[in-house]
Design a protein around this motif. Sequence first.
Motif, PDB file in Angstrom:
ATOM      1  N   ALA B  17      46.459  49.060 -14.358  1.00 48.76           N
ATOM      2  CA  ALA B  17      45.589  50.062 -14.966  1.00 48.76           C
ATOM      3  C   ALA B  17      44.207  50.038 -14.325  1.00 48.76           C
ATOM      4  N   THR B  18      43.732  48.862 -14.065  1.00 48.87           N
ATOM      5  CA  THR B  18      42.407  48.745 -13.467  1.00 48.87           C
ATOM      6  C   THR B  18      42.379  49.337 -12.059  1.00 48.87           C
ATOM      7  N   VAL B  19      43.434  49.090 -11.343  1.00 44.44           N
ATOM      8  CA  VAL B  19      43.500  49.668 -10.004  1.00 44.44           C
ATOM      9  C   VAL B  19      43.494  51.195 -10.110  1.00 44.44           C
ATOM     10  N   SER B  20      44.262  51.667 -11.038  1.00 45.21           N
ATOM     11  CA  SER B  20      44.320  53.107 -11.240  1.00 45.21           C
ATOM     12  C   SER B  20      42.932  53.651 -11.561  1.00 45.21           C
ATOM     13  N   ARG B  21      42.243  52.948 -12.414  1.00 45.73           N
ATOM     14  CA  ARG B  21      40.902  53.397 -12.752  1.00 45.73           C
ATOM     15  C   ARG B  21      39.973  53.316 -11.557  1.00 45.73           C
ATOM     16  N   ALA B  22      40.133  52.257 -10.807  1.00 40.11           N
ATOM     17  CA  ALA B  22      39.292  52.110  -9.615  1.00 40.11           C
ATOM     18  C   ALA B  22      39.459  53.326  -8.716  1.00 40.11           C
ATOM     19  N   LEU B  23      40.641  53.862  -8.776  1.00 38.14           N
ATOM     20  CA  LEU B  23      40.949  55.000  -7.934  1.00 38.14           C
ATOM     21  C   LEU B  23      40.387  56.300  -8.509  1.00 38.14           C
ATOM     22  N   ASN B  24      40.587  56.472  -9.803  1.00 37.59           N
ATOM     23  CA  ASN B  24      40.278  57.763 -10.393  1.00 37.59           C
ATOM     24  C   ASN B  24      38.960  57.820 -11.156  1.00 37.59           C
ATOM     25  N   ARG B  25      38.610  56.732 -11.778  1.00 40.08           N
ATOM     26  CA  ARG B  25      37.373  56.715 -12.534  1.00 40.08           C
ATOM     27  C   ARG B  25      36.580  55.454 -12.199  1.00 40.08           C
ATOM     28  N   PRO B  26      36.152  55.327 -10.980  1.00 34.61           N
ATOM     29  CA  PRO B  26      35.478  54.091 -10.557  1.00 34.61           C
ATOM     30  C   PRO B  26      34.270  53.760 -11.426  1.00 34.61           C
ATOM     31  N   ASP B  27      33.713  54.756 -12.060  1.00 36.31           N
ATOM     32  CA  ASP B  27      32.544  54.497 -12.897  1.00 36.31           C
ATOM     33  C   ASP B  27      32.901  53.654 -14.118  1.00 36.31           C
ATOM     34  N   LEU B  28      34.180  53.618 -14.441  1.00 34.45           N
ATOM     35  CA  LEU B  28      34.592  52.882 -15.636  1.00 34.45           C
ATOM     36  C   LEU B  28      34.913  51.419 -15.335  1.00 34.45           C
ATOM     37  N   VAL B  29      34.792  51.030 -14.079  1.00 36.95           N
ATOM     38  CA  VAL B  29      35.167  49.646 -13.787  1.00 36.95           C
ATOM     39  C   VAL B  29      33.989  48.844 -13.223  1.00 36.95           C
ATOM     40  N   ASP B  30      33.987  47.629 -13.600  1.00 46.72           N
ATOM     41  CA  ASP B  30      32.938  46.698 -13.199  1.00 46.72           C
ATOM     42  C   ASP B  30      32.775  46.687 -11.673  1.00 46.72           C
ATOM     43  N   PRO B  31      31.565  46.795 -11.217  1.00 42.78           N
ATOM     44  CA  PRO B  31      31.323  46.857  -9.761  1.00 42.78           C
ATOM     45  C   PRO B  31      31.997  45.740  -8.984  1.00 42.78           C
ATOM     46  N   GLU B  32      31.930  44.537  -9.538  1.00 49.33           N
ATOM     47  CA  GLU B  32      32.538  43.418  -8.806  1.00 49.33           C
ATOM     48  C   GLU B  32      34.049  43.581  -8.727  1.00 49.33           C
ATOM     49  N   THR B  33      34.634  43.919  -9.860  1.00 55.31           N
ATOM     50  CA  THR B  33      36.075  44.145  -9.888  1.00 55.31           C
ATOM     51  C   THR B  33      36.438  45.247  -8.896  1.00 55.31           C
ATOM     52  N   LEU B  34      35.659  46.277  -8.965  1.00 54.65           N
ATOM     53  CA  LEU B  34      35.883  47.426  -8.087  1.00 54.65           C
ATOM     54  C   LEU B  34      35.935  46.972  -6.635  1.00 54.65           C
ATOM     55  N   GLU B  35      34.967  46.165  -6.305  1.00 55.52           N
ATOM     56  CA  GLU B  35      34.872  45.651  -4.948  1.00 55.52           C
ATOM     57  C   GLU B  35      36.153  44.912  -4.569  1.00 55.52           C
ATOM     58  N   ARG B  36      36.569  44.010  -5.435  1.00 56.34           N
ATOM     59  CA  ARG B  36      37.790  43.232  -5.187  1.00 56.34           C
ATOM     60  C   ARG B  36      38.998  44.145  -4.988  1.00 56.34           C
ATOM     61  N   VAL B  37      39.093  45.105  -5.890  1.00 55.05           N
ATOM     62  CA  VAL B  37      40.233  46.015  -5.822  1.00 55.05           C
ATOM     63  C   VAL B  37      40.228  46.789  -4.502  1.00 55.05           C
ATOM     64  N   ARG B  38      39.062  47.270  -4.184  1.00 53.16           N
ATOM     65  CA  ARG B  38      38.971  48.062  -2.947  1.00 53.16           C
ATOM     66  C   ARG B  38      39.342  47.245  -1.730  1.00 53.16           C
ATOM     67  N   LYS B  39      38.919  46.002  -1.750  1.00 52.69           N
ATOM     68  CA  LYS B  39      39.259  45.152  -0.625  1.00 52.69           C
ATOM     69  C   LYS B  39      40.775  44.958  -0.535  1.00 52.69           C
ATOM     70  N   ALA B  40      41.340  44.711  -1.685  1.00 55.66           N
ATOM     71  CA  ALA B  40      42.794  44.527  -1.716  1.00 55.66           C
ATOM     72  C   ALA B  40      43.509  45.768  -1.180  1.00 55.66           C
ATOM     73  N   MET B  41      43.049  46.920  -1.617  1.00 55.60           N
ATOM     74  CA  MET B  41      43.678  48.162  -1.160  1.00 55.60           C
ATOM     75  C   MET B  41      43.559  48.282   0.355  1.00 55.60           C
ATOM     76  N   GLU B  42      42.389  47.963   0.798  1.00 54.86           N
ATOM     77  CA  GLU B  42      42.117  48.041   2.222  1.00 54.86           C
ATOM     78  C   GLU B  42      43.076  47.143   2.995  1.00 54.86           C
ATOM     79  N   GLU B  43      43.137  45.901   2.551  1.00 52.46           N
ATOM     80  CA  GLU B  43      43.953  44.921   3.258  1.00 52.46           C
ATOM     81  C   GLU B  43      45.425  45.292   3.298  1.00 52.46           C
ATOM     82  N   MET B  44      45.894  45.848   2.192  1.00 56.36           N
ATOM     83  CA  MET B  44      47.308  46.183   2.152  1.00 56.36           C
ATOM     84  C   MET B  44      47.519  47.615   2.648  1.00 56.36           C
ATOM     85  N   SER B  45      46.428  48.209   3.074  1.00 57.49           N
ATOM     86  CA  SER B  45      46.456  49.617   3.470  1.00 57.49           C
ATOM     87  C   SER B  45      47.280  50.405   2.476  1.00 57.49           C
TER      88      SER B  45
END
Lengths: 340, 340
Positions: B17-45
Amino acid sequence: MRATIRDVAKAAGVSAATVSRALNRPDLVDPETLERVRKAMEEMSYQPSAIARGLSARRSDTLGLIVPGITDFFFNELYKGIDRASQQYGMKVLLYDSEHSRERAFEGFSILSGYQVSGIIFTSKLVTEDYDPILQRVNIPVVLTLTQSAAKTPLTAFRIDEVRAMFDVVAYLVSRGHRQIAMIAGKLWDDRTGELRLEGYREGLRHFGIEYCEARVEFGQYRFDDGYQAMQRLLERIRDVPFTAVCTASDEMALGAIRCLNDHGYRVPDDISVMGFDDLPIARMVTPRLTTVAQPFHEIGEEAVKWLIRAASQPPSPSEIGDYLLPHRLVERESVRSIS
Amino acid sequence: MRATIRDVAKAAGVSAATVSRALNRPDLVDPETLERVRKAMEEMSYQPSAIARGLSARRSDTLGLIVPGITDFFFNELYKGIDRASQQYGMKVLLYDSEHSRERAFEGFSILSGYQVSGIIFTSKLVTEDYDPILQRVNIPVVLTLTQSAAKTPLTAFRIDEVRAMFDVVAYLVSRGHRQIAMIAGKLWDDRTGELRLEGYREGLRHFGIEYCEARVEFGQYRFDDGYQAMQRLLERIRDVPFTAVCTASDEMALGAIRCLNDHGYRVPDDISVMGFDDLPIARMVTPRLTTVAQPFHEIGEEAVKWLIRAASQPPSPSEIGDYLLPHRLVERESVRSIS
DNA sequence: TTGTAGGCGTTATCAC
DNA sequence: GTGATAACGCCTACAA
């Protein structure tokens, strides 16, 4: 709300599974049941959700098409073939315009793969090694049209024999008495086609014992204005390096060249002959009608689709992967004249 | 296998759910978490599945485009605008070629709606009452371009003021001294555009006190050959009903007309002037360059997309539905000359 | 701010 | 031949 498979099931007094089967494997369902189900679908004007189907079946009856620019005149012709074939197989086409940008092209692969397309047709741009990662990643069949691959990933391509085609152009011009033949070649940073056609030109000259002269060659990016400007440069030195004919790397450039010649008081083909390349629909609409070499756009599009569909059902063996050269054809019209 | 949202979640140590939010409503997720998620997405392309998203969210970031024929020259221009705008909104385009068949067009609506497109752009063909059922059924916004509706379902359309445009053509020709003006009008069984342009022609004549003469009007289906043949018929009676200028309903027909004139020994514009309609790219590539009226294809495409996107988020009020007329523009080039 | 759970409309794998 | 049932990958209340 649109009717779902369950609504149809209820109406027909069967389970959703049966409706699904009626749709995909009608042979597995009792004729009478089938009849009922079909009637129900009809009445509710049921349209299966391609989206849901794609998710569940992990395929989507959709092909992706990546083109460098929608305004390239050849696009329509290529698409015609693609559409014809894909329709025949019940496939839809998702279009992606990379706008001549490599990054956008990468993105195209990603996005299209997100749509679960069962294959991607990539057009016209040279595929270089930097495509390898993305090619590896999107794990779906890719086929090239009107271009080729310089990447490590083995890719099949449908195109014409560019070298041979331009060789034929030169041969034709020579047969019409021309010996001083200039060329407006194609050049793009991510394009090998231009080089190949130039090579064909050189081979042609060599074959007929005509000396290659750099001053008779100019380059352009395939569009009208490029052709115009290239011709202008050629014209600037026509006293020193005269020519009676010009061959070009695209119909559009040929039009530009002709326009430039007209603007400078030359008549085509009376004073100077011009050859196009592509045989786009416009080639026969202008005066003089363009003598040109026809690329089999429709066939290329069709073959690409067929290959993709085959590849989707059964991974192609290494020997099936490679360049498929389709026959080109020289079309004689009015822009070249015979000289004694 | 491509990475799914869950893979990313695991890698980032969060829930899907958090990943989904990071994607669609990034404003709703903690900046640090967001960062982690984005990195993960990046790494796994990671590339989200548009299919799954569409199924779940009941929308698909996809627009459907129904065109009557891919080889119509205006298509590229219209698409250009559509692509530009849809890209801006992160939308993709699914293309459907109805091949000038009404049944195929109906099917297009069905199929596209099966893809959960958030809107459909319908092009160029007149929408008649038999479209009503299907229009009602596919419950998604539809917008018309380069055409209009004669159906009961209220539909908005983006186009030019055809009557006015052709009126302007006549006015222009008159201002250049022409009084004997022929017309090659457009006619298709499912086309109202042709009639409107003809009407503009008649209005123009009337306004300038020129008598309308049926023998000066011929019809064609907008393509090159039609223009050629229409001109041929006009030429057969030029002794009895002479004309110094011809206006046409499409650039392509204008080219055909010019070619026909050339073939019969007339020069354009020296002997006879010709006006195009559309201002396609080719209009400036031929000799003589076509004097024509420019349709704002790009803008029409863009506006259609914007309207669709607006309509998707908020059902348009009845007052917003209707015909939007965009400005046309007369482009003076070389195919018309002034006569005394 | 984050996680859990249910559902979107199909297909596919089982039993029956 | 047919019907449950569990995915498919994501989104979205709702609860925590």
